[in-house]
Write an enzyme that holds these catalytic residues in place. Structure first.
Site, mmCIF file in Angstrom:
data_model
loop_
_atom_site.group_PDB
_atom_site.id
_atom_site.type_symbol
_atom_site.label_atom_id
_atom_site.label_comp_id
_atom_site.label_asym_id
_atom_site.label_seq_id
_atom_site.Cartn_x
_atom_site.Cartn_y
_atom_site.Cartn_z
ATOM 1 C CE1 TYR A 9 34.410 -16.402 30.449
ATOM 2 C CE2 TYR A 9 33.489 -15.486 28.429
ATOM 3 C CZ TYR A 9 33.338 -16.215 29.591
ATOM 4 O OH TYR A 9 32.117 -16.765 29.880
ATOM 5 C CE LYS A 24 33.484 -19.987 30.486
ATOM 6 N NZ LYS A 24 33.358 -20.716 31.767
ATOM 7 C CB SER A 68 30.119 -18.657 27.165
ATOM 8 O OG SER A 68 29.856 -17.430 26.532
#
Ligand code: UDP
Length: 340
Positions: free
Chosen positions: A149, A153, A124
């Site tokens: 979150y 990644k 992302s």
């Protein structure tokens, strides 16, 4: 190729399944359906005209993952499965780290044990953190992220890079997504958020279809042309095509780890998106400007040059295409996928 698609019942996963099948590959889906309805599979089978084998389990289960790889032969894996709500990750960090990292460990362990040498991973733009110069380029370091979150990644990018560097049999593509919106032009598959949508375009679509009263615009005092935040929205069909291009390119890619931005290279403001959606839906969409949302950056977009040069890929669909396709999906499926 025979391709395992984890999270293949989800939003980006499902659109990718259609394109990977259309390119002539065999697809097997693994998904725990924690954030997807099983009926999406019926839609995928109708769209592709093929049977799609599905394994319904959580990839953090190492035994089940190992058994899947022992029973089937795969040439490549596209790994979408994971928890993805930024706000929720702040409240449930341990769940995010356990799930997103654990499923990746389990998957990569099984891939290595069974000699599966190609992995495409859903990363992302959040890994660029708060300080990267705009447009974002793949060679920016150090990676950082503002939420648990996002940090999953960043961590997974490091883990996969280290594992691929140590294992000549493994090649990895890290795809950094910008803001995926839109739907398949058939209107039969699309984004189906559970509960109140966190993201802009699903929220606008639900206002347009009458499920919500108005859009809250989070701040209009940013240093941008109209004061609202700018993002690089990319049609999910272009994004899916980027996965296929990455999958194909991995075979010949000289490096064990390949990072590609998947974005358009253009920023669109919240108000520009709202007005584009109004054009697509042919109606006014009520909104109110409210305070800023914590953690939002004013404006960023991709430098998509590397993906274009190395994959021969570029996003071709416009913001108007994205809104028209989202609206077709939302109108045809005002409450998302049916339960059964
Ligand atoms: N946004 C908004 N109202 C909403 C949801 C989002 O004004 O109900 C804004 C948000 O502040 C950001 C942009 O829309 O500037 C895109 O937000 P989204 O959550 O879709 O993606 P992000 O870029 O945060 O990943």
């Amino acid at each position: 190729m025979r391709v395992l698609i984890s999270g293949g019942a989800g939003y980006i996963g499902s659109h990718t399944v259609v394109q990977v099948v259309a390119a002539g590959h065999d697809v097997v889906v693994v998904d725990d359906f924690s954030n997807a309805k099983p009926t999406v599979i019926n839609r995928l089978e109708a769209l592709t005209g093929t049977h799609i084998p599905v394994h319904a389990f959580d990839l953090t289960d190492r035994d089940k993952t190992e058994r899947l790889f022992a029973d089937e032969r795969f040439d490549a894996v596209i790994h979408f499965a994971g928890l993805k709500a930024v706000g929720e990750s702040v409240d449930k960090p341990l769940e995010y780290y356990e799930n997103n990292l654990g499923s990746t460990f389990s998957l990569v362990r099984a891939m290595r044990r069974h000699g599966v040498g190609k992995l495409v991973f859903s990363s992302s733009a959040t890994v660029y953190g708060d300080h990267a110069p705009v447009p974002y380029r793949e060679d920016y370091e150090p990676l950082a992220a503002a939420s648990p979150y996002g940090r999953t990644k960043v961590m997974i990018e490091h883990v996969l890079s280290d594992v691929a560097a140590a294992d000549p049999g493994l090649k990895v593509a890290l795809l950094r997504y910008f803001n995926p919106i839109g739907a398949h032009p058939s209107g039969t598959i699309g984004e189906d958020p559970q509960g109140i949508p966190n993201n802009l375009v699903p929220f606008i679509a639900q206002v347009a279809v009458g499920r919500r009263e108005k859009l809250n615009v989070f701040g209009d005092d940013y240093p941008t042309a109209d004061g609202t935040c700018e993002r690089d929205y990319i049609h999910v069909e272009d994004l899916a095509a980027g996965h296929l291009a990455a999958l194909t390119a991995l075979e010949a890619a000289p490096a064990p780890v390949n990072v590609w931005n998947l974005g358009t290279g253009t920023g669109t403001s919240v108000l520009e998106m709202l007005h584009a959606f109004e054009r697509a839906a042919g109606k006014e969409i009520p909104y109110e400007v409210v305070g800023r949302r914590a953690g939002d950056l004013p404006a960023y977009w991709a430098d998509p040059t590397k993906a274009h040069e190395e994959l021969g890929w570029r996003a071709t669909r416009t913001v108007d295409d994205m809104c028209a396709d989202t609206w077709r999906w939302q109108q045809g499926n005002p409450n998302g996928y049916p339960d059964a």
